[in-house]
Design an enzyme around this catalytic site. Structure first.
Site, mmCIF file in Angstrom:
data_model
loop_
_atom_site.group_PDB
_atom_site.id
_atom_site.type_symbol
_atom_site.label_atom_id
_atom_site.label_comp_id
_atom_site.label_asym_id
_atom_site.label_seq_id
_atom_site.Cartn_x
_atom_site.Cartn_y
_atom_site.Cartn_z
ATOM 1 N N LYS A 191 -6.745 -17.120 -10.309
ATOM 2 C CA LYS A 191 -7.663 -17.695 -8.936
ATOM 3 C C LYS A 191 -7.638 -16.494 -7.971
ATOM 4 C CE LYS A 191 -5.766 -18.423 -5.089
ATOM 5 N NZ LYS A 191 -7.132 -18.240 -4.102
ATOM 6 N N GLU A 266 3.100 -7.926 -6.159
ATOM 7 C CA GLU A 266 2.832 -6.719 -5.630
ATOM 8 C C GLU A 266 2.334 -6.967 -4.374
ATOM 9 O OE1 GLU A 266 2.857 -4.046 -7.516
ATOM 10 O OE2 GLU A 266 3.576 -4.778 -9.505
ATOM 11 N N CYS A 300 -3.303 -1.644 0.318
ATOM 12 C CA CYS A 300 -1.821 -1.804 0.585
ATOM 13 C C CYS A 300 -1.257 -0.211 0.610
ATOM 14 C CB CYS A 300 -1.503 -2.326 -0.973
ATOM 15 S SG CYS A 300 -2.150 -1.755 -2.090
ATOM 16 N N GLU A 398 2.727 -4.472 8.914
ATOM 17 C CA GLU A 398 1.492 -4.060 8.194
ATOM 18 C C GLU A 398 0.253 -4.732 9.019
ATOM 19 O OE1 GLU A 398 0.456 -6.007 4.479
ATOM 20 O OE2 GLU A 398 -0.118 -4.161 3.584
#
Ligand code: NAD
Length: 508
Positions: A191, A266, A300, A398
């Site tokens: 997905k 992750e 990331c 973040e």
């Protein structure tokens, strides 16, 4: 029999006319059962529609999981070297199509062409590296404590794997999951993120063309709630491999827990580059700019904190501002563009909100606003904020955009403390010419990755990739460590003594 999507048609603008794309289930391209679709838009120019994709739901997931389950036995019993040959061939096809796929990727997610070429290259590297694993998949042999008894451990596939991926590396990240899953003999339902559906389709098409049998890879488009959750909840899905935000990762983890489903996560980062007074400042400036503003900061591993020793703070600040002001924003397919748009309007608004917070917490040095001159899309000027400390939100949360912060410190000890004073632990960098300080940083920085005299971005596929603390749950993608995600260990004992031997008991 497998089918492929129809070839895209060129429009006068060099872009492809919008097409209708489908899910891949059991080797057949098909729309969502509900008939619903969503659009894939160019973030540099949202009036440019790349295509429509199925907005699938639990019914499509059910069909895809059934197909993957049906295909599992034949695929796991296909010799691993043969699986490796198919993956190697996929790498060769990707090499031939690299330029086409890179251009399509820039159009669907915005990062500049040099970077989208790198994204495809990462998938190629992953194919070539992992293909060889087909002739290794090493286990262990070890002596038995008893006579005439043989012991070994083997890697076994797990079954049907659900793979859920983000949009910022639209082909590389799906490849990090798909390729190791396949070499190990698993079948999959992928997905992908709805902002970048085309690039994952290209990867799946290539694998299919290279010879992956029908049902082994199934591709289902749709949202996290309508496709992601049914995939996670499905009892026949034995493993979930997820890359994305901490927030969603936490809910994925919780959903997997009641069934003890294996899950690899992750997640986000808030990566620091430490610049010490003895650093090569030219190198540090280039590394910070590339690390912070490559992919418009949407990595990331992006450099979102620059921890600078006080003696060079002013000089680094001035040099950075000058270099950042020279960056050119625009459509990543045009020549000379350094920074593309961010992925969509809501991402842009969230980043702009963080910039407002940063303006209050520190001093804005450059950037700090949307750039409408760069185009009709979601452009934000590369932004640098000064005098940030660990208490500030923009040092802790973040942002995932072209924003970085200068954090002055007295010395290496304080730099390491500041770098570690954070919930994340993905990537870090240190710029210094002092080998002793470099090795202290390698030892003491709490992160899955540390670079010396190089930016926080730039992972290679044959080294473990992942982070500590809230960046994940301890797994490492890439390298041979990816096999620890996608295989189970089996311990095997063969007793050829022809008598009952008792471990631990027959001990004399
Ligand atoms: P996201 O968490 O919003 O979405 C990731 C994927 O999860 C998408 O496919 C999305 O549709 C799906 N999803 C969303 N809600 C879901 C739900 N409730 N259940 C199941 N699936 C759901 O992340 P994003 O915006 O696509 O990507 C950016 C994030 O990914 C950043 O936090 C970034 O740091 C992280 N990231 C991490 C790595 C890494 O390897 N550590 C690599 C790239 C990106």
């Amino acid at each position: 029999m497998t089918t492929t999507q129809t070839a895209p048609k060129e429009t006068g603008t060099g872009n492809m006319a919008p097409q209708t794309f489908n899910n891949l289930i059991n080797g057949q391209w098909k729309p969502a059962k509900s008939g619903k679709t969503f659009q894939n838009l160019n973030p540099a120019d949202p009036s440019d529609c790349i295509g429509t994709f199925p907005a699938s739901d639990a019914q499509d997931v059910q069909e895809a999981v059934e197909a993957a389950k049906k295909a599992y036995d034949a695929w796991r019993l296909t010799p691993a070297p043969r699986r490796g040959e198919i993956i190697f061939k996929a790498g060769q096809i990707l090499m031939e199509r690299k330029e086409q796929y890179a251009r399509e990727m820039t159009r669907e997610m915005g990062k500049v062409l040099a970077e989208t070429r790198g994204d495809i290259q990462e998938a190629i590297d992953m194919c070539f590296y992992t293909a060889g694993e087909g002739r290794r998949l090493f286990g262990h042999t070890t002596p038995s404590e008893l006579q005439n008894k043989f012991c070994m451990s083997l890697r076994m596939p797990i079954g049907v794997c659900g793979l859920i991926t983000p949009w910022n590396f639209p082909m590389a990240i799906p490849s990090w999951k798909l390729i190791p899953a396949l070499i190990a003999g698993n079948t999959v339902v992928l997905k992908p993120a709805s902002d970048t559906p085309l690039s994952s389709l290209r990867l799946v098409e290539v694998l299919q063309e290279a010879g992956v049998p029908e049902g082994v890879i199934n591709l289902v488009y749709g949202s996290g709630s309508t496709v992601g959750n049914p995939l996670i909840d499905h009892p026949d899905v034995r493993l979930i491999s997820f890359t994305g935000s901490c927030e969603v990762g936490r809910s994925v983890n919780e959903r997997c827990a009641p069934n003890f489903k294996r899950v690899s996560l992750e997640l986000g980062g808030k990566n620091a580059a430490i610049i010490l007074e003895d650093a090569n400042l030219d190198l540090a400036v280039e590394g910070i700019v590339w690390g912070a503003f490559g992919t418009a900061g949407q990595r990331c591993t992006a450099t979102s904190r620059v921890i600078v020793q006080k003696g060079i703070h002013a000089e680094l600040r001035d040099r950075l501002v000058k270099r950042i002001n020279g960056l050119k924003l625009g459509y990543g397919l045009e020549k000379g563009i350094d920074v593309g748009p961010v992925v969509n309007e809501s991402a842009m608004n969230k980043i702009l909100e963080y910039i407002e917070i940063g303006k209050k917490e520190g001093q804005l040095l450059t950037g700090g606003e949307r750039d409408t001159a760069a185009g009709a899309g979601w452009f934000i000027k590369p932004t640098l904020i000064d005098n940030i400390n660990t208490k500030h939100r923009i040092a802790q949360e973040e942002i995932f955009g072209p924003v970085t912060a200068l954090m002055p410190v007295a010395d290496l000890d304080e730099a390491i403390h500041v770098a570690n004073d954070i919930e994340f632990g993905l990537s870090t960098a240190i710029y210094t010419k002092d080998v002793n300080k470099a090795f202290r940083a390698l030892r003491d920085l709490e992160a899955g990755i540390t670079y010396v005299n190089a930016p926080t971005i730039g992972a290679e596929v044959h080294l473990p990739f992942g982070g500590v603390k809230n960046t994940g749950n301890g797994h490492r993608e890439a390298a041979e460590t990816a096999l620890d995600i996608f295989t189970e260990w089996k311990a095997c004992y063969v007793d050829y003594s022809d008598r009952l031997q008792r471990a631990q008991i027959d001990h004399n």
